[in-house]
Design a protein around this motif. Structure first.
Motif, PDB file in Angstrom:
ATOM      1  N   GLU A 110     -11.788  -4.014  -1.138  1.00 48.13           N
ATOM      2  CA  GLU A 110     -11.033  -3.310  -0.101  1.00 48.13           C
ATOM      3  C   GLU A 110     -10.604  -4.326   0.953  1.00 48.13           C
ATOM      4  OE1 GLU A 110      -9.256  -1.304   2.613  1.00 48.13           O
ATOM      5  OE2 GLU A 110      -9.963  -0.070   0.942  1.00 48.13           O
ATOM      6  N   HIS A 113     -17.144   2.436   2.492  1.00 45.46           N
ATOM      7  CA  HIS A 113     -17.225   2.752   1.069  1.00 45.46           C
ATOM      8  C   HIS A 113     -18.553   2.274   0.478  1.00 45.46           C
ATOM      9  CE1 HIS A 113     -12.542   2.997   0.648  1.00 45.46           C
ATOM     10  NE2 HIS A 113     -13.058   3.935   1.403  1.00 45.46           N
ATOM     11  N   LEU A 165     -15.036  -0.486  -7.400  1.00 42.96           N
ATOM     12  CA  LEU A 165     -14.275   0.466  -6.590  1.00 42.96           C
ATOM     13  C   LEU A 165     -13.133  -0.322  -5.959  1.00 42.96           C
ATOM     14  CD1 LEU A 165     -17.210   2.438  -4.900  1.00 42.96           C
ATOM     15  CD2 LEU A 165     -16.001   2.935  -7.043  1.00 42.96           C
ATOM     16  N   ASP A 210      -9.294  -0.960  -4.244  1.00 45.42           N
ATOM     17  CA  ASP A 210      -8.115  -0.586  -3.462  1.00 45.42           C
ATOM     18  C   ASP A 210      -6.866  -1.176  -4.122  1.00 45.42           C
ATOM     19  OD1 ASP A 210      -6.470   0.318  -1.407  1.00 45.42           O
ATOM     20  OD2 ASP A 210      -6.851  -1.429  -0.153  1.00 45.42           O
ATOM     21  N   LEU A 266      -9.785   3.498  -5.357  1.00 44.14           N
ATOM     22  CA  LEU A 266      -9.930   4.164  -4.064  1.00 44.14           C
ATOM     23  C   LEU A 266      -8.800   3.633  -3.188  1.00 44.14           C
ATOM     24  CD1 LEU A 266     -13.785   3.735  -3.396  1.00 44.14           C
ATOM     25  CD2 LEU A 266     -12.633   5.539  -4.705  1.00 44.14           C
ATOM     26  N   THR A 267      -7.740   4.407  -3.025  1.00 48.20           N
ATOM     27  CA  THR A 267      -6.539   3.855  -2.406  1.00 48.20           C
ATOM     28  C   THR A 267      -5.710   4.925  -1.716  1.00 48.20           C
ATOM     29  OG1 THR A 267      -4.495   2.618  -2.864  1.00 48.20           O
ATOM     30  CG2 THR A 267      -5.304   4.082  -4.598  1.00 48.20           C
ATOM     31  N   TYR A 309      -9.290   8.101  -9.994  1.00 44.61           N
ATOM     32  CA  TYR A 309      -8.371   7.742  -8.917  1.00 44.61           C
ATOM     33  C   TYR A 309      -8.635   8.682  -7.752  1.00 44.61           C
ATOM     34  CZ  TYR A 309      -3.844   5.938  -7.161  1.00 44.61           C
ATOM     35  OH  TYR A 309      -2.842   5.297  -6.459  1.00 44.61           O
ATOM     36  N   LEU A 310      -9.074   8.121  -6.631  1.00 42.08           N
ATOM     37  CA  LEU A 310      -9.414   8.930  -5.460  1.00 42.08           C
ATOM     38  C   LEU A 310      -8.570   8.451  -4.281  1.00 42.08           C
ATOM     39  CD1 LEU A 310     -11.219  11.185  -4.382  1.00 42.08           C
ATOM     40  CD2 LEU A 310     -12.976   9.455  -3.918  1.00 42.08           C
ATOM     41  N   LYS A 356      -7.371   8.025  -0.475  1.00 43.55           N
ATOM     42  CA  LYS A 356      -7.872   7.979   0.900  1.00 43.55           C
ATOM     43  C   LYS A 356      -7.016   8.890   1.794  1.00 43.55           C
ATOM     44  CE  LYS A 356      -8.653   2.961   0.644  1.00 43.55           C
ATOM     45  NZ  LYS A 356      -8.192   1.694   1.245  1.00 43.55           N
ATOM     46  N   LEU A 387     -16.573  11.193  -2.987  1.00 43.91           N
ATOM     47  CA  LEU A 387     -16.902   9.971  -3.722  1.00 43.91           C
ATOM     48  C   LEU A 387     -18.203  10.149  -4.491  1.00 43.91           C
ATOM     49  CD1 LEU A 387     -16.356   7.064  -4.496  1.00 43.91           C
ATOM     50  CD2 LEU A 387     -17.466   6.341  -2.369  1.00 43.91           C
TER      51      LEU A 387
END
Length: 222
Positions: A8, A17, A52, A54, A76-77, A96-97, A99, A106
């Motif tokens: 990240e 995170h 994880l 970004d 995580l983006t 795909y999560l 932000k 999470l």
């Protein structure tokens, strides 16, 4: 323990995170990286089970880095354009999560990943199609929206589990009896599941009186 590297660009977000991840039983953060170059070094040094990642890194797009990696990865983006989402999955992202997300969101995905990881270990004998299908279902168990306001996420999950294990369409009365909750409560949760696309409602007509609502889980939704 499942070893994790957090990639990240913002060091404060990376710390958050990492803290979210450390709260989940069975996970340990091996390090954080703020550039693709740092990520490569950390991954080479620690051989994590999970990254994880970004997408917005200063020296390389996350999806480009992902294509290089031979390690399980969850994006995580803040990137929400369809091209990036498709590129991430094409490059091998397991999930795909977007932000901003909550610690619970999470944790749901990490817990599902842990089950997938245990079902399909890196080493071991051959697996059959049923085992692969089961692992994929486990991987996406955490991909569920938050329960509507005033509803419990746990109760919502119990209701959908009861539907999935029921072997056919079920009524609110049947779900209420099985779970030990009020029929009206079961009806509210079932209606919410139908509204967000995790169940489908049909009508069962009897010899007389009003038709009864029946619910079935949508098989493609995990």
């Amino acid at each position: 323990m499942i070893g994790v590297v957090v990639v990240e660009d913002d060091f404060r977000v990376a710390q958050v995170h990492a803290e979210f991840t450390e709260r989940v039983s069975g996970f340990r953060v091996l390090g954080t990286a703020h550039t693709a170059a740092q990520a490569r070094e950390l991954i080479d040094a620690h051989s994590p089970d999970l990254v994880l990642l970004d997408n917005y890194l200063p020296d390389c797009a996350g999806v480009s880095l992902l294509a290089e990696l031979d390690v399980d990865t969850i994006m995580l983006t803040a990137a929400t354009d369809p091209a990036t989402v498709r590129a991430a999955f094409a490059a091998g992202a397991l999930n795909y999560l977007i932000k901003p997300f909550t610690a619970e969101q999470l944790a749901d995905r990490l817990t599902a990943y842990a089950r997938y990881h245990s079902r399909l270990p890196v080493t071991g004998g051959a697996v059959d199609q049923e085992e692969i299908d089961r692992a994929v279902r486990l991987l996406h168990e955490g991909d569920r929206p938050a329960a509507p306001k005033g509803q419990s996420t746990l109760t919502s999950q119990l209701v959908i589990d009861a539907l999935r294990n029921g072997g056919g369409a079920r009524s609110a009365a049947e779900i209420a009896e099985e779970l030990g909750i009020a029929r009206a409560t079961a009806q509210r949760y079932l209606a919410a599941l139908a509204q967000d696309g995790r169940a489908v409602m049909t009508l069962r007509y009897g010899a007389s009186g009003r038709p009864e609502h029946q619910y079935e889980p949508i098989a493609a939704t995990r």
